[in-house]
Design a protein around this motif. Sequence first.
Motif, mmCIF file in Angstrom:
data_model
loop_
_atom_site.group_PDB
_atom_site.id
_atom_site.type_symbol
_atom_site.label_atom_id
_atom_site.label_comp_id
_atom_site.label_asym_id
_atom_site.label_seq_id
_atom_site.Cartn_x
_atom_site.Cartn_y
_atom_site.Cartn_z
ATOM 1 N N ILE B 87 0.850 -1.197 0.000
ATOM 2 C CA ILE B 87 0.000 0.000 0.000
ATOM 3 C C ILE B 87 0.887 1.249 0.000
ATOM 4 O O ILE B 87 0.608 2.217 -0.716
ATOM 5 N N LYS B 89 3.883 1.553 -1.270
ATOM 6 C CA LYS B 89 4.412 1.729 -2.632
ATOM 7 C C LYS B 89 3.329 2.275 -3.571
ATOM 8 O O LYS B 89 3.599 3.124 -4.413
ATOM 9 N N ASN B 90 2.120 1.745 -3.429
ATOM 10 C CA ASN B 90 1.026 2.214 -4.287
ATOM 11 C C ASN B 90 0.705 3.688 -4.016
ATOM 12 O O ASN B 90 0.331 4.431 -4.930
ATOM 13 N N GLU B 91 0.857 4.099 -2.759
ATOM 14 C CA GLU B 91 0.617 5.514 -2.426
ATOM 15 C C GLU B 91 1.637 6.426 -3.110
ATOM 16 O O GLU B 91 1.304 7.529 -3.544
ATOM 17 N N TYR B 94 0.641 6.364 -6.858
ATOM 18 C CA TYR B 94 -0.646 7.015 -7.126
ATOM 19 C C TYR B 94 -0.966 8.066 -6.065
ATOM 20 O O TYR B 94 -1.874 7.869 -5.247
ATOM 21 N N PRO B 95 -0.245 9.205 -6.041
ATOM 22 C CA PRO B 95 -0.552 10.231 -5.040
ATOM 23 C C PRO B 95 -1.985 10.760 -5.216
ATOM 24 O O PRO B 95 -2.455 10.913 -6.353
ATOM 25 N N VAL B 96 -2.648 10.989 -4.090
ATOM 26 C CA VAL B 96 -4.060 11.382 -4.117
ATOM 27 C C VAL B 96 -4.288 12.590 -5.011
ATOM 28 O O VAL B 96 -5.222 12.623 -5.820
ATOM 29 N N PHE B 99 -4.253 11.526 -8.775
ATOM 30 C CA PHE B 99 -5.034 10.396 -9.282
ATOM 31 C C PHE B 99 -6.454 10.319 -8.729
ATOM 32 O O PHE B 99 -7.181 9.387 -9.029
ATOM 33 N N LYS B 100 -6.856 11.297 -7.894
ATOM 34 C CA LYS B 100 -8.226 11.266 -7.358
ATOM 35 C C LYS B 100 -9.231 11.355 -8.506
ATOM 36 O O LYS B 100 -9.171 12.276 -9.326
ATOM 37 N N GLY B 101 -10.125 10.387 -8.569
ATOM 38 C CA GLY B 101 -11.163 10.403 -9.590
ATOM 39 C C GLY B 101 -10.685 10.056 -10.985
ATOM 40 O O GLY B 101 -11.417 10.215 -11.960
ATOM 41 N N SER B 102 -9.453 9.546 -11.130
ATOM 42 C CA SER B 102 -8.929 9.177 -12.443
ATOM 43 C C SER B 102 -8.654 7.676 -12.516
ATOM 44 O O SER B 102 -8.086 7.104 -11.589
ATOM 45 N N SER B 103 -9.022 7.046 -13.631
ATOM 46 C CA SER B 103 -8.801 5.597 -13.757
ATOM 47 C C SER B 103 -7.541 5.293 -14.565
ATOM 48 O O SER B 103 -7.254 4.141 -14.862
ATOM 49 N N LYS B 105 -3.596 4.668 -15.573
ATOM 50 C CA LYS B 105 -2.490 4.016 -14.880
ATOM 51 C C LYS B 105 -1.401 5.035 -14.559
ATOM 52 O O LYS B 105 -1.312 6.088 -15.189
ATOM 53 N N GLU B 108 0.410 6.308 -17.525
ATOM 54 C CA GLU B 108 -0.345 6.895 -18.633
ATOM 55 C C GLU B 108 -0.381 8.410 -18.469
ATOM 56 O O GLU B 108 -0.465 8.928 -17.348
#
Lengths: 110, 110, 110, 110
Positions: B87, B89-91, B94-96, B99-103, B105, B108
Motif C-alpha cells: 500500500i 508503494k502504491n501511495e 498514485y498520489p491522491v 489520481f483522485k477520480g482518475s482511472s 495508470k 499513462e
Amino acid sequence: MNQTIEKIIQFRDERDWKQFHNPKDLAISLMLEAAELLENFQWKTSDEAIAKNMTNIEDELADVMIYAVLLADNLGIPIEQMILNKIEKNEAKYPVDRFKGSSRKYNEAE
Amino acid sequence: MNQTIEKIIQFRDERDWKQFHNPKDLAISLMLEAAELLENFQWKTSDEAIAKNMTNIEDELADVMIYAVLLADNLGIPIEQMILNKIEKNEAKYPVDRFKGSSRKYNEAE
Amino acid sequence: MNQTIEKIIQFRDERDWKQFHNPKDLAISLMLEAAELLENFQWKTSDEAIAKNMTNIEDELADVMIYAVLLADNLGIPIEQMILNKIEKNEAKYPVDRFKGSSRKYNEAE
Amino acid sequence: MNQTIEKIIQFRDERDWKQFHNPKDLAISLMLEAAELLENFQWKTSDEAIAKNMTNIEDELADVMIYAVLLADNLGIPIEQMILNKIEKNEAKYPVDRFKGSSRKYNEAE
C-alpha cells in the motif's frame, strides 16, 4: 488483519476509485495480478525465483490480496465467512482419511 | 481474520499437503483459481454474472484467498506487513492529488 | 492451415455466434483456455503432465488457437502479417549475437 | 501460414532456445501472454480498448500464437490435425440445431 483490510478500502476511497470498480474488471485485475506474480517463476525453479525475485513476489502477492479484498468489498461479501464456508466445502470434498498425504484431485481415482 | 488464516493452514496440515506445496505450483494454482473466478463473468455483464453465479463467485474468490495465504505461509511472508508495504508503494505511485477520480495508470499521460 | 482457419470461422458462423463475440470477452475466453491448458501441468513435472494428460493438453491448446483465430477475425487483423510483424519486433529486442543460448529477458542484465 | 509457422521455429532455433523450452514453462508463458493481451481491455469497453491499444493488442495476440506454435512443436503435435480434432469434438458438444444463436454453455440448461 482487519485494520489492514480497512487500509485497503481507505486507499481506494481517498482516490475516489469505487466508481470504476465494477466486479467484472476487478475479476480481470485480480487475474492480471496473479499472472504478474506467476511471471516471477517463468523459466525458473522455485528456488531460482525466490533467490532472484523475492521482493517482486511479495509485491505481486500483496496486489492479489488487495484486489481480492476490493472485489469482496464491491460485492458486499463478508470475507471471513466466505473463506470459512469454502473451507467447509473443501473438507467435504477432501476428507482427511481419503486424502491425507495424497496430491490427487477429488475427482481423480485413488 | 487471523483465526481464519490459521484455519487455512490447519486444513493443509491435517491432510499433510505441505510436502506438495512448492511456491511455483502454488503460484500456478493461485492463477488457476483467479481464472475460475473470472470464468463466472465470461460473456456476461457484471450484473448478469452476479444474478446467475453469485455462490460460485464467492467460492472461487475464497479459493483465491486461500491459495494466497498458503503461498505467503510457504514463503514465510508475514501477510499484514506485506500488504502494508505494498500500500505504501502504491501511495507513492498514485498520489491522491494526481489520481483522485482518475482511472488512468500511473504510467499513462494525464 | 488456411483451410483450418476457415473451418474455425465456419464453425462459429453455422451457430450464428458472431453476435456474442465482442473482443473483450474473446480476450477473456482466450485467457481462460490458456488457464485450462496450464491446469494440466499443476503439481506435475512436464513429463508427468505429458504421460497423464496428453489428450487434454492437445484439446486445450487447440482451444487457445481457435480463440486466437476468432479474436483476430473479430478485430479484422490479418494473422500472418500480425505474426510476421511481431517476429520482426522480437528480432530487434533479442538480437541473435546477444541472446543466443541465453534465457534472460531483454531487460535483464547480461 | 505454414511458412509463418516455420519462421517462428527458425526464430527460436537461431537463438538456440529450444534447450529452455520445457512444456510446463511454455504453458506458463502462453498464459502470461494471454494475460498481457487481456490487460489491454482492463477498465475499458472493447471499443475503448481498440481505440487506445490496437497495436499492443496485435502484438500480444501474435505472442499468444507464437507460444502456442512453440508448445505444439515442443510436444510434437501436428497443429492442423490438433485443431481439426478439437473442432470435431466441439461440433459434438455444440450441435447446430441446439445451439444456433445461443450463448449458453453446453452444460447449461436451455
